[in-house]
Design a protein around this motif. Structure first.
Motif, PDB file in Angstrom:
ATOM      1  N   THR A  87      16.911  24.957  -0.966  1.00 27.64           N
ATOM      2  CA  THR A  87      16.046  24.401   0.067  1.00 27.64           C
ATOM      3  C   THR A  87      15.315  23.172  -0.471  1.00 27.64           C
ATOM      4  OG1 THR A  87      14.155  25.754  -0.595  1.00 27.64           O
ATOM      5  CG2 THR A  87      15.652  26.697   1.062  1.00 27.64           C
ATOM      6  N   PRO A  88      14.818  22.328   0.412  1.00 32.01           N
ATOM      7  CA  PRO A  88      13.996  21.205  -0.045  1.00 32.01           C
ATOM      8  C   PRO A  88      12.716  21.713  -0.708  1.00 32.01           C
ATOM      9  CG  PRO A  88      14.640  20.900   2.249  1.00 32.01           C
ATOM     10  CD  PRO A  88      15.019  22.308   1.864  1.00 32.01           C
ATOM     11  N   THR A  89      12.177  20.918  -1.598  1.00 32.98           N
ATOM     12  CA  THR A  89      10.838  21.137  -2.126  1.00 32.98           C
ATOM     13  C   THR A  89       9.920  20.257  -1.304  1.00 32.98           C
ATOM     14  OG1 THR A  89      11.662  21.451  -4.376  1.00 32.98           O
ATOM     15  CG2 THR A  89       9.339  20.906  -4.146  1.00 32.98           C
ATOM     16  N   HIS A  90       8.964  20.856  -0.625  1.00 32.96           N
ATOM     17  CA  HIS A  90       7.993  20.091   0.154  1.00 32.96           C
ATOM     18  C   HIS A  90       6.617  20.609  -0.237  1.00 32.96           C
ATOM     19  CE1 HIS A  90       6.744  18.421   4.367  1.00 32.96           C
ATOM     20  NE2 HIS A  90       6.353  17.647   3.374  1.00 32.96           N
ATOM     21  N   SER A  91       5.812  19.749  -0.831  1.00 34.29           N
ATOM     22  CA  SER A  91       4.496  20.163  -1.293  1.00 34.29           C
ATOM     23  C   SER A  91       3.523  19.001  -1.230  1.00 34.29           C
ATOM     24  CB  SER A  91       4.569  20.733  -2.716  1.00 34.29           C
ATOM     25  OG  SER A  91       5.098  19.784  -3.600  1.00 34.29           O
ATOM     26  N   VAL A  92       2.250  19.345  -1.370  1.00 37.48           N
ATOM     27  CA  VAL A  92       1.168  18.369  -1.387  1.00 37.48           C
ATOM     28  C   VAL A  92       0.387  18.577  -2.676  1.00 37.48           C
ATOM     29  CG1 VAL A  92      -0.992  17.694  -0.260  1.00 37.48           C
ATOM     30  CG2 VAL A  92       1.001  18.262   1.125  1.00 37.48           C
ATOM     31  N   PHE A  93       0.050  17.477  -3.348  1.00 40.09           N
ATOM     32  CA  PHE A  93      -0.781  17.505  -4.552  1.00 40.09           C
ATOM     33  C   PHE A  93      -2.101  16.820  -4.231  1.00 40.09           C
ATOM     34  CE2 PHE A  93       3.530  17.717  -6.068  1.00 40.09           C
ATOM     35  CZ  PHE A  93       3.474  18.623  -7.112  1.00 40.09           C
ATOM     36  N   ILE A  94      -3.202  17.527  -4.434  1.00 37.54           N
ATOM     37  CA  ILE A  94      -4.527  16.940  -4.286  1.00 37.54           C
ATOM     38  C   ILE A  94      -4.995  16.629  -5.696  1.00 37.54           C
ATOM     39  CG2 ILE A  94      -6.888  17.282  -3.446  1.00 37.54           C
ATOM     40  CD1 ILE A  94      -4.898  19.647  -1.840  1.00 37.54           C
ATOM     41  N   GLU A  95      -4.859  15.373  -6.081  1.00 39.90           N
ATOM     42  CA  GLU A  95      -5.154  14.939  -7.448  1.00 39.90           C
ATOM     43  C   GLU A  95      -6.624  14.547  -7.576  1.00 39.90           C
ATOM     44  OE1 GLU A  95      -0.899  13.064  -8.806  1.00 39.90           O
ATOM     45  OE2 GLU A  95      -2.425  11.671  -8.066  1.00 39.90           O
TER      46      GLU A  95
END
Length: 115
Positions: A87-95
């Protein structure tokens, strides 16, 4: 910076929001995609899809298998990664842009921390 993921893999990362205190990156790849070595500051990672990845740094390797909706802490680190799932990797990083109050800089962090 040369190891900024927006510079190393602009086709996989997108700046969703940025101000003087945080930068929010959206990450989206497909099965078999790989990233070049890059650095993340201390961050919170939120998964938007389930995924399986392999993270590499300094001769070490860590498997990451997370469901959609997982929230994980990511210590400052440099790594490269690859999507080893179906599956795709879909994520959000709050840096976080501010340094840690104690000045500690982890040297062995690799991948997200367990909750």
């Amino acid at each position: 910076m040369a190891d900024d993921p927006m510079e190393t893999n602009p086709e996989l990362y997108r700046v969703a929001f940025e101000n003087e205190r945080v930068r929010v990156l959206e990450y989206l790849d497909g099965p078999g995609d790989r990233t070049a070595p890059h650095r993340h500051p201390d961050s919170v990672m939120v998964t938007l899809s389930p995924f399986r990845r392999r993270i590499h740094a300094g001769g070490r390797e860590v498997g990451v298998d997370l469901p959609a909706g997982a929230v994980r802490w990511l210590d400052e680190q440099e790594h490269s990664g690859e999507n080893v799932g179906d599956t795709p990797t879909h994520s959000v990083f709050i840096e976080l842009k501010e340094p840690r109050p104690d000045g500690f800089v982890p040297t062995t962090a690799l991948g997200p921390a367990e909750p």
